[in-house]
Motif scaffolding. Structure first.
Motif, PDB file in Angstrom:
ATOM      1  N   GLY A  61       0.768  -1.058  -0.112  1.00  0.00           N
ATOM      2  CA  GLY A  61       0.086   0.050  -0.160  1.00  0.00           C
ATOM      3  C   GLY A  61       0.821   1.420   0.054  1.00  0.00           C
ATOM      4  O   GLY A  61       0.275   2.348  -0.081  1.00  0.00           O
ATOM      5  N   VAL A  62       2.105   1.196   0.172  1.00  0.00           N
ATOM      6  CA  VAL A  62       3.021   2.518   0.082  1.00  0.00           C
ATOM      7  C   VAL A  62       3.902   2.467  -1.105  1.00  0.00           C
ATOM      8  O   VAL A  62       4.471   1.546  -1.527  1.00  0.00           O
ATOM      9  CB  VAL A  62       3.561   2.699   1.328  1.00  0.00           C
ATOM     10  N   HIS A  63       4.206   3.551  -1.461  1.00  0.00           N
ATOM     11  CA  HIS A  63       5.621   3.797  -2.425  1.00  0.00           C
ATOM     12  C   HIS A  63       6.537   3.910  -1.789  1.00  0.00           C
ATOM     13  O   HIS A  63       6.758   4.272  -0.525  1.00  0.00           O
ATOM     14  CB  HIS A  63       5.356   5.141  -3.310  1.00  0.00           C
ATOM     15  N   ASP A  64       7.838   3.502  -2.117  1.00  0.00           N
ATOM     16  CA  ASP A  64       9.212   3.472  -1.622  1.00  0.00           C
ATOM     17  C   ASP A  64       9.421   4.826  -0.757  1.00  0.00           C
ATOM     18  O   ASP A  64       9.244   5.944  -1.529  1.00  0.00           O
ATOM     19  CB  ASP A  64      10.077   3.263  -2.677  1.00  0.00           C
ATOM     20  N   LYS A  65       9.812   4.683   0.465  1.00  0.00           N
ATOM     21  CA  LYS A  65      10.012   5.938   1.270  1.00  0.00           C
ATOM     22  C   LYS A  65      11.260   6.536   0.714  1.00  0.00           C
ATOM     23  O   LYS A  65      11.108   7.875   0.900  1.00  0.00           O
ATOM     24  CB  LYS A  65      10.245   5.654   2.800  1.00  0.00           C
ATOM     25  N   LYS A  66      12.134   6.200   0.250  1.00  0.00           N
ATOM     26  CA  LYS A  66      13.201   7.001  -0.412  1.00  0.00           C
ATOM     27  C   LYS A  66      12.771   7.834  -1.545  1.00  0.00           C
ATOM     28  O   LYS A  66      13.200   8.976  -1.750  1.00  0.00           O
ATOM     29  CB  LYS A  66      14.520   5.877  -0.837  1.00  0.00           C
ATOM     30  N   ILE A  67      11.745   7.406  -2.133  1.00  0.00           N
ATOM     31  CA  ILE A  67      11.360   8.261  -3.242  1.00  0.00           C
ATOM     32  C   ILE A  67      10.694   9.444  -2.551  1.00  0.00           C
ATOM     33  O   ILE A  67      10.749  10.767  -3.150  1.00  0.00           O
ATOM     34  CB  ILE A  67      10.367   7.591  -4.195  1.00  0.00           C
ATOM     35  N   ILE A  68       9.938   9.251  -1.615  1.00  0.00           N
ATOM     36  CA  ILE A  68       9.460  10.358  -0.857  1.00  0.00           C
ATOM     37  C   ILE A  68      10.215  11.006  -0.138  1.00  0.00           C
ATOM     38  O   ILE A  68      10.041  12.358  -0.333  1.00  0.00           O
ATOM     39  CB  ILE A  68       8.219   9.743   0.205  1.00  0.00           C
ATOM     40  N   GLU A  69      11.368  10.625   0.197  1.00  0.00           N
ATOM     41  CA  GLU A  69      12.387  11.460   0.856  1.00  0.00           C
ATOM     42  C   GLU A  69      13.160  12.306  -0.151  1.00  0.00           C
ATOM     43  O   GLU A  69      13.443  13.504   0.047  1.00  0.00           O
ATOM     44  CB  GLU A  69      13.323  10.605   1.499  1.00  0.00           C
ATOM     45  N   ILE A  71      11.624  13.463  -3.032  1.00  0.00           N
ATOM     46  CA  ILE A  71      10.760  14.535  -3.273  1.00  0.00           C
ATOM     47  C   ILE A  71      10.761  15.473  -2.193  1.00  0.00           C
ATOM     48  O   ILE A  71      10.956  16.791  -2.413  1.00  0.00           O
ATOM     49  CB  ILE A  71       9.417  13.829  -3.453  1.00  0.00           C
ATOM     50  N   ASN A  72      10.710  15.135  -1.255  1.00  0.00           N
ATOM     51  CA  ASN A  72      10.782  16.092   0.065  1.00  0.00           C
ATOM     52  C   ASN A  72      11.779  17.011   0.255  1.00  0.00           C
ATOM     53  O   ASN A  72      11.950  18.202   0.673  1.00  0.00           O
ATOM     54  CB  ASN A  72       9.997  15.562   1.381  1.00  0.00           C
ATOM     55  N   SER A  73      12.918  16.494   0.367  1.00  0.00           N
ATOM     56  CA  SER A  73      14.275  17.039   0.201  1.00  0.00           C
ATOM     57  C   SER A  73      14.764  18.056  -0.688  1.00  0.00           C
ATOM     58  O   SER A  73      15.560  18.721  -0.648  1.00  0.00           O
ATOM     59  CB  SER A  73      15.324  16.211   0.820  1.00  0.00           C
ATOM     60  N   ARG A  74      14.164  17.523  -2.115  1.00  0.00           N
ATOM     61  CA  ARG A  74      14.447  18.590  -3.386  1.00  0.00           C
ATOM     62  C   ARG A  74      13.238  19.051  -4.007  1.00  0.00           C
ATOM     63  O   ARG A  74      13.462  19.376  -5.110  1.00  0.00           O
ATOM     64  CB  ARG A  74      15.219  17.442  -4.375  1.00  0.00           C
ATOM     65  N   ILE A  75      12.343  19.247  -3.227  1.00  0.00           N
ATOM     66  CA  ILE A  75      11.122  19.729  -3.687  1.00  0.00           C
ATOM     67  C   ILE A  75      11.442  21.159  -4.399  1.00  0.00           C
ATOM     68  O   ILE A  75      10.725  21.331  -5.831  1.00  0.00           O
ATOM     69  CB  ILE A  75      10.034  19.917  -2.673  1.00  0.00           C
ATOM     70  N   GLN A  76      12.083  22.180  -3.947  1.00  0.00           N
ATOM     71  CA  GLN A  76      12.527  23.190  -4.767  1.00  0.00           C
ATOM     72  C   GLN A  76      13.142  23.110  -6.013  1.00  0.00           C
ATOM     73  O   GLN A  76      12.835  23.811  -6.870  1.00  0.00           O
ATOM     74  CB  GLN A  76      13.053  24.435  -3.826  1.00  0.00           C
ATOM     75  N   LYS A 112      -0.216  13.219   0.556  1.00  0.00           N
ATOM     76  CA  LYS A 112       0.852  13.274   1.495  1.00  0.00           C
ATOM     77  C   LYS A 112       2.174  14.076   1.176  1.00  0.00           C
ATOM     78  O   LYS A 112       2.841  14.525   2.165  1.00  0.00           O
ATOM     79  CB  LYS A 112       1.406  11.842   1.882  1.00  0.00           C
ATOM     80  N   ILE A 113       2.176  14.549  -0.042  1.00  0.00           N
ATOM     81  CA  ILE A 113       3.278  15.308  -0.592  1.00  0.00           C
ATOM     82  C   ILE A 113       2.865  16.684  -1.212  1.00  0.00           C
ATOM     83  O   ILE A 113       1.584  16.690  -1.538  1.00  0.00           O
ATOM     84  CB  ILE A 113       4.325  14.629  -1.314  1.00  0.00           C
ATOM     85  N   SER A 114       3.624  17.533  -1.314  1.00  0.00           N
ATOM     86  CA  SER A 114       2.997  18.780  -1.720  1.00  0.00           C
ATOM     87  C   SER A 114       3.616  19.156  -3.009  1.00  0.00           C
ATOM     88  O   SER A 114       3.094  19.854  -3.947  1.00  0.00           O
ATOM     89  CB  SER A 114       3.400  20.176  -0.866  1.00  0.00           C
ATOM     90  N   TRP A 115       4.509  18.120  -3.753  1.00  0.00           N
ATOM     91  CA  TRP A 115       5.063  18.319  -4.913  1.00  0.00           C
ATOM     92  C   TRP A 115       3.984  17.793  -5.931  1.00  0.00           C
ATOM     93  O   TRP A 115       3.414  16.671  -5.775  1.00  0.00           O
ATOM     94  CB  TRP A 115       6.388  17.554  -5.089  1.00  0.00           C
TER      95      TRP A 115
END
Length: 175
Positions: A61-69, A71-76, A112-115
């Motif tokens: 039920g979830v995407h890999d947490k490293k992809i989310i990390e 995205i969140n660390s490089r969103i800008q 869950k993410i803003s990107w």
């Protein structure tokens, strides 16, 4: 020379990489440079890429947490690029759940993410019971039973619509 594209992927059983290879083939047919990198090996600067495509499979039920990390660390930085995201999951084998807007995992992911990428896609994955560990096979059989999918532990079935993958690749080339 066209902008270089990077395909960064997270895969449990290798099917997301197979989809990335197909997308790479489309880019190369258009003489566009492309690189595929496993999220496990990614620690690079994104500035040398004009396009960033992220692909992730679903497990439990979830995407890999490293992809989310990432995205969140490089969103800008991602927001300054042309970007796309694709999800690979077995729920997408059902037509009514095969788009980013109707796939429950992708809907939940974007909540869950803003990107927000410029493009998104959802592809059905592959069911390969013999390849899974006893625990994974048992859990996936339970999930498939609940979603009215195949539960025979010898089942190996690829649900991916390769024409849909290719069409997504053609859109990415023009992104």
């Amino acid at each position: 020379m066209p902008e270089k594209t990077v395909l960064i992927y997270a895969s449990v059983d290798g099917h997301t990489l197979k989809i990335c290879e197909k997308l790479k083939q489309v880019f190369l047919e258009h003489d566009q440079p492309v690189e595929i990198i496993n999220i496990e090996d990614f620690n690079r600067d994104l500035s040398r890429f004009g396009r960033v495509i992220l692909g992730a499979s679903i497990r439990y039920g979830v995407h890999d947490k490293k992809i989310i990390e990432l995205i969140n660390s490089r969103i800008q930085e991602l927001e300054t690029k042309k970007t796309a995201f694709f999800s690979v999951n077995l729920v997408a084998r059902k037509t009514e759940k095969s788009s980013p807007e109707t796939n429950p995992y992708v809907v939940k992911f974007f909540k869950k993410i803003s990107w927000r990428p410029d493009m998104a896609a959802t592809f059905a994955g592959m069911l390969d019971y013999p390849r899974y560990s006893f625990f994974d096979r048992t859990m996936i059989r339970l999930i498939m039973w609940m979603t009215k999918g195949p539960t025979n532990p010898r089942t190996v079935k690829e649900y991916t619509d390769w024409k849909k993958v290719e069409a997504f690749g053609e859109k990415l080339v023009n992104l």
